[in-house]
Enzyme design. Structure first.
Site, PDB file in Angstrom:
ATOM      1  N   GLU A 123       0.830  -1.203   0.000  1.00 10.35           N
ATOM      2  CA  GLU A 123       0.000   0.000   0.000  1.00 10.35           C
ATOM      3  C   GLU A 123       0.871   1.262   0.000  1.00 10.35           C
ATOM      4  OE1 GLU A 123      -3.655   1.966   2.632  1.00 10.35           O
ATOM      5  OE2 GLU A 123      -3.007  -0.088   3.014  1.00 10.35           O
ATOM      6  N   GLY A 138      -8.324   5.607   6.921  1.00  7.73           N
ATOM      7  CA  GLY A 138      -9.201   5.494   8.069  1.00  7.73           C
ATOM      8  C   GLY A 138      -8.694   4.516   9.101  1.00  7.73           C
ATOM      9  N   SER A 154      -5.352   2.863   8.818  1.00 10.09           N
ATOM     10  CA  SER A 154      -3.896   2.773   8.921  1.00 10.09           C
ATOM     11  C   SER A 154      -3.244   4.005   8.312  1.00 10.09           C
ATOM     12  CB  SER A 154      -3.390   1.505   8.222  1.00 10.09           C
ATOM     13  OG  SER A 154      -3.707   1.541   6.837  1.00 10.09           O
ATOM     14  N   THR A 155      -1.967   4.155   8.596  1.00  6.89           N
ATOM     15  CA  THR A 155      -1.184   5.235   8.001  1.00  6.89           C
ATOM     16  C   THR A 155       0.136   4.648   7.523  1.00  6.89           C
ATOM     17  OG1 THR A 155      -0.248   7.453   8.345  1.00  6.89           O
ATOM     18  CG2 THR A 155      -0.133   5.938  10.205  1.00  6.89           C
ATOM     19  N   GLN A 156       0.654   5.177   6.418  1.00  5.33           N
ATOM     20  CA  GLN A 156       1.882   4.655   5.814  1.00  5.33           C
ATOM     21  C   GLN A 156       2.916   5.761   5.619  1.00  5.33           C
ATOM     22  OE1 GLN A 156      -1.200   3.932   4.137  1.00  5.33           O
ATOM     23  NE2 GLN A 156      -1.323   2.082   5.385  1.00  5.33           N
TER      24      GLN A 156
END
Length: 482
Positions: free
Chosen positions: A204, A236, A238-240
């Protein structure tokens, strides 16, 4: 007296008798007829040449022994469905690529459409989840030329929403989606089991990195050496974060441990050494839940004061089957403190240095000093509507957050629609506080570093979808389709 030639016949002019005049006229007519015949012949030859050129546009290449490419086969489409935690979105891209050996070129994002809620809203009805995509798929089917549909690849990539449902329910939904696509639509699913799947957090982030740098032209051959951009995505669930650390002074690649944080990407014949990580549970919607829980854990028995809600607001919050009522305190500094605790910065770090939640990360201030930083998704949706410029530094975000938390920002809003939006969403202070501390305290981005918020670049959505579409377009199985 001598006579002039004007007055005397046969002197100075040659007189032609009647037979001679007839012969001259005949000769002149024959000359004109021959000339006209030549002109008509040349016109006919020109018409023939034009017809041949039209019918066989590659004739000169054929005569020279060059390989011929059917230009009609250069147009390609790819469909990517982002099955996110809050909704499903479809992207239809049109590319130009004549052979698999040449770089792919994006011509246009022909469709971006979305539907709410997402697949995870149907945990006990997989077929209904699959059918929720019909409104998107029918739009795509109407757009892609019929003759190209059977070789236009499609993939469905589910993100954090389905991950949080658990493996069994999530897989049941994905199985129903795959069957629905295979039996109702002409588009081939490529990538094997990964064609309809919960996307790995590593992919992702890396696909988002490809998207942004592709749109910025950082992969184009250029005499000017440009550093690739870092990307930070906030969804919403997770964060990458993904970035290419600076080369060392001697021009060699920096050392990165051989673990999940290291990602070696080969793109168009070049290797890129990337740092990446996806933080499951630290997307904005999950962060809200964590912060509310943090307040509950710290609350006294009769005091449910909430620093991140507007001052004086009595707000009902349901956790499971037990509703509670928070009382808003509207405190900027206290809300930052709650966000800091939720980031779990002091968790044991197995491999240092760490960012937050015990996760290894090379310091941005030391190892990513040259490239731009692009942030998007909820980073965009929670800042740009409030007037934060597209390029900013963290002290500007802190000032905006403090103004929203204190209520001063709302008092000065004259836009009725924006005012209604702020009143309708009491978690604006919470959202901004989390975003600010995620960037400044979690990722440790220096205050003097410029960040660019980008929902689109050159009219194309940022995020991982374009990068993933480029990947499925290169799937070898497509070469066998007609």
């Amino acid at each position: 007296m001598a006579s002039s030639s004007k007055d005397t016949p046969g002197v100075g002019k040659r007189s032609l008798k009647a037979p001679q005049l007839r012969d001259a006229a005949k000769q002149n007519a024959e000359t004109k007829q021959a000339s006209g015949t030549i002109r008509v012949g040349l016109m006919l030859i020109g018409i023939v040449i034009a017809a041949v050129a039209y019918a066989f546009p590659n004739l000169s290449s054929i005569l020279n022994g060059e390989k011929i490419v059917d230009q009609s086969s250069c147009q390609k489409y790819a469909l990517m469905i982002d099955a996110g935690s809050t909704g499903s979105r479809i992207h239809v891209y049109r590319f130009h690529q004549c052979t698999h050996l040449e770089p792919v070129r994006l011509e246009e994002e022909e469709l971006f459409a979305q539907t709410i809620p997402g697949l995870s809203a149907y945990p006990d009805n997989p077929q209904q989840a699959a059918e929720s995509l019909d409104i998107l798929l029918k739009e795509a089917q109407a757009l892609v030329p019929v003759q190209l549909q059977k070789r236009t690849p499609i993939a469905v990539k589910a993100t954090a929403g389905l991950r949080l449902l658990g493996q069994t329910k999530g897989q049941d939904i994905l199985d129903a989606v795959r069957h629905h696509l295979e039996t109702r639509y002409p588009f081939p699913i490529v990538g094997g089991k990964d064609g309809v799947a919960i996307m790995d957090g590593r992919d992702e982030g890396v696909f988002a990195w490809i998207t942004v740098n592709f749109l910025l032209g950082n992969f184009d051959p250029s005499p000017i050496s440009r550093h690739t951009a870092a990307v930070l995505d906030l969804g919403g669930g997770s964060t990458q974060i993904v970035f290419e650390p600076d080369l060392l002074e001697d021009g060699t690649l920096p050392p990165l441990p051989d673990n999940d944080f290291k990602y070696v990407l080969n793109h168009e014949g070049r290797d890129y050494l990337l740092y990446q990580h996806s933080y499951l549970g630290y997307g904005l919607m999950e962060a809200r839940k964590r912060i509310h829980q943090q307040v509950l854990d710290q609350a006294l028995e009769d005091d449910l004061s909430h620093a991140c809600l507007p001052r004086g607001l009595a707000w009902d919050y349901t956790k499971g089957t037990d509703p509670v009522q928070f009382l808003g305190a509207g405190s900027f500094s206290d809300c930052l403190g709650v966000a800091d605790l939720m980031l779990n910065k002091h968790k044991e770090c197995d491999f240092s240095p760490c960012s937050f939640d015990g996760i290894y990360q090379p310091p941005i201030a030391d190892t990513f000093t040259k490239g731009p930083i692009y942030i998007f998704s909820y980073f965009h949706d929670r800042t740009i509507p409030l007037g934060l410029p597209a390029s900013f530094r963290l002290p500007e975000l802190a000032q905006l957050t403090e103004s929203v938390c204190s209520g001063a920002y709302l008092e000065n809003v004259t836009d009725i629609a924006l005012k209604d939006e702020l009143l309708d969403r009491p978690e604006w202070c919470l959202d901004l506080s989390f975003i600010y501390r995620l960037l400044s305290f979690g990722y440790e981005i220096p205050d003097d570093r410029e960040l660019t918020v980008a929902k689109k670049i050159d009219g194309v959505e940022t995020g991982w979808c374009l990068g993933a579409a480029i990947a499925i377009l290169g799937d070898n199985s497509l070469r066998d389709l007609t």
